[in-house]
Design a protein around this motif. Structure first.
Motif, short mmCIF file in Angstrom:
data_model
loop_
_atom_site.label_atom_id
_atom_site.label_comp_id
_atom_site.label_asym_id
_atom_site.label_seq_id
_atom_site.Cartn_x
_atom_site.Cartn_y
_atom_site.Cartn_z
N ASN A 18 5.77 -4.24 -14.78
CA ASN A 18 4.89 -4.35 -13.62
C ASN A 18 5.62 -3.82 -12.39
O ASN A 18 6.83 -3.58 -12.43
CB ASN A 18 4.36 -5.78 -13.43
CG ASN A 18 5.44 -6.76 -13.02
OD1 ASN A 18 6.18 -6.54 -12.06
ND2 ASN A 18 5.52 -7.89 -13.73
N SER A 19 4.90 -3.65 -11.29
CA SER A 19 5.48 -2.99 -10.12
C SER A 19 6.08 -3.97 -9.11
O SER A 19 6.37 -3.58 -7.98
CB SER A 19 4.40 -2.14 -9.42
OG SER A 19 3.29 -2.94 -9.05
N GLU A 21 8.90 -5.78 -7.41
CA GLU A 21 10.35 -5.77 -7.24
C GLU A 21 10.91 -7.18 -7.26
O GLU A 21 12.02 -7.40 -7.75
CB GLU A 21 10.71 -5.09 -5.91
CG GLU A 21 10.44 -3.60 -5.86
CD GLU A 21 11.48 -2.79 -6.64
OE1 GLU A 21 12.45 -3.40 -7.13
OE2 GLU A 21 11.31 -1.56 -6.74
N THR A 46 11.99 -0.98 -12.62
CA THR A 46 10.71 -1.53 -12.17
C THR A 46 9.65 -0.45 -12.29
O THR A 46 9.89 0.71 -11.90
CB THR A 46 10.79 -2.01 -10.71
OG1 THR A 46 11.88 -2.93 -10.58
CG2 THR A 46 9.50 -2.71 -10.29
N ALA A 47 8.49 -0.80 -12.79
CA ALA A 47 7.42 0.18 -12.95
C ALA A 47 6.99 0.77 -11.61
O ALA A 47 7.13 0.13 -10.56
CB ALA A 47 6.22 -0.49 -13.62
N PRO A 48 6.47 2.00 -11.62
CA PRO A 48 5.99 2.64 -10.39
C PRO A 48 4.83 1.85 -9.76
O PRO A 48 4.21 1.00 -10.42
CB PRO A 48 5.51 4.01 -10.87
CG PRO A 48 6.20 4.23 -12.17
CD PRO A 48 6.35 2.88 -12.78
N PRO A 49 4.52 2.13 -8.49
CA PRO A 49 3.48 1.37 -7.78
C PRO A 49 2.10 1.40 -8.42
O PRO A 49 1.29 0.49 -8.18
CB PRO A 49 3.44 2.06 -6.40
CG PRO A 49 4.80 2.64 -6.23
CD PRO A 49 5.21 3.08 -7.60
N ASP A 50 1.79 2.42 -9.22
CA ASP A 50 0.46 2.46 -9.82
C ASP A 50 0.32 1.57 -11.04
O ASP A 50 -0.77 1.44 -11.61
CB ASP A 50 0.05 3.90 -10.17
CG ASP A 50 1.11 4.68 -10.91
OD1 ASP A 50 2.29 4.29 -10.81
OD2 ASP A 50 0.77 5.68 -11.56
N ALA A 53 0.79 -5.08 -10.36
CA ALA A 53 1.84 -5.89 -9.75
C ALA A 53 2.10 -7.16 -10.55
O ALA A 53 3.18 -7.74 -10.48
CB ALA A 53 1.46 -6.24 -8.32
N SER A 64 -0.16 -1.04 -17.74
CA SER A 64 1.29 -0.99 -17.51
C SER A 64 1.98 -0.15 -18.58
O SER A 64 2.92 0.61 -18.28
CB SER A 64 1.88 -2.41 -17.50
OG SER A 64 1.81 -3.02 -18.78
N ASN A 71 6.23 7.48 -17.23
CA ASN A 71 7.33 7.55 -16.27
C ASN A 71 8.70 7.62 -16.94
O ASN A 71 9.65 8.18 -16.39
CB ASN A 71 7.26 6.35 -15.32
CG ASN A 71 8.24 6.44 -14.17
OD1 ASN A 71 9.19 5.68 -14.10
ND2 ASN A 71 8.01 7.38 -13.27
#
Length: 266
Positions: A18-19, A21, A46-50, A53, A64, A71
């Motif tokens: 998930n995004s 942090e 950490t996964a990208p913002p898209d 969360a 996810s 990515n």
């Protein structure tokens, strides 16, 4: 003089799909509390913002997986192992294992199941009372969705049909919270209350010897579960209940498995 390398480091990538942090920081804190060999290097992602969360249902799991898989393409060559830090039957585990056959890949869900099984006390022939349940393990998790998802996942992982009984698995109890709630989304008093209630339901349903924290966001909340175990079983028995953190279980499993692969494939 001629020298050669006879031992090198094991590199593990811990993937937060998930995004959030803050979720990754919680994972890092759990890892920093471990006593690990100097030859073990651990990296977090950490996964990208898209990416979602917070992963709260099946759609979030799929989204996810899609985002992180794309990515991470071409970026796993330097790692010996990958830990997918989402407590679910996450498609990334299979996808990354398929695309990076050189690496050992598992998820915190799978690692937690494998950690629990050898921790359970073996049955003593003739010692149990008639009708007494065997010692078992179970999961406390976040939302209601996960109760069926994880229960089905346990049986599939262990090679059981979904309708088959597993007398060593006490099931899944949910708190009604989301993963993100454990990192600033909800008052800590509410978190404690919900986690205590879910743990009490689990411990009263069977003779539970091992409790799994079914969310990476629960890292560091062992004391809450311990307090309920003491209340439900008494201090002596409650102190003996194992509380499994999936991140810790995953790191330990991967470190051992990487060494086993090196030993037994040489």
């Amino acid at each position: 003089m001629t020298t050669k390398l006879v031992r090198n480091s094991t590199r593990i990538l811990v993937v937060n799909p998930n995004s959030s942090e803050s979720m990754t920081h919680g994972i890092e804190k759990a890892i920093q509390g471990l006593h690990l060999p100097q030859s073990l290097e651990i990296y977090t992602y950490t996964a990208p913002p898209d990416a979602p969360a917070s992963i709260n249902n099946g759609e979030d799991v799929e989204k996810s997986a899609e985002v992180v898989y794309q990515n991470l393409q071409g970026k796993l060559g330097e790692y010996d192992a990958v830990l997918v830090a989402c407590f679910s039957v996450h498609p990334l585990v299979h996808a990354l294992a398929r695309d990076a056959p050189h690496a050992t890949v598992t998820g915190i869900f799978e690692a937690s199941v494998l950690a629990c099984l050898p921790l359970l006390s073996p049955p003593i022939p003739g010692d149990g009372k008639e009708g007494e349940k065997p010692m078992s393990w179970g999961i406390v998790t976040t939302g209601k969705f996960w109760e069926k998802h994880l229960s089905d996942g346990v049986k599939e992982f262990l090679g059981q049909e979904r309708g088959d009984a597993n007398h060593k698995f006490a099931g899944v109890q949910s708190t009604g919270l989301d993963a993100g709630d454990f990192h600033g989304g909800v008052d800590p008093v509410v978190i404690r209350q919900k986690l205590e209630e879910a743990t009490a339901r689990l411990l009263s349903s069977a003779r539970v010897e091992c409790v799994v924290m079914g969310c990476a966001g629960m890292a560091g909340l062992e004391e809450i579960i311990r307090s309920v175990a003491r209340r439900e079983y008494g201090k002596s028995a409650g102190d003996k209940v194992f509380i499994v953190d999936g991140i810790k279980a995953g790191i330990g499993l991967l470190e051992q498995t990487v060494r086993n692969r090196k030993m037994f494939q040489s």
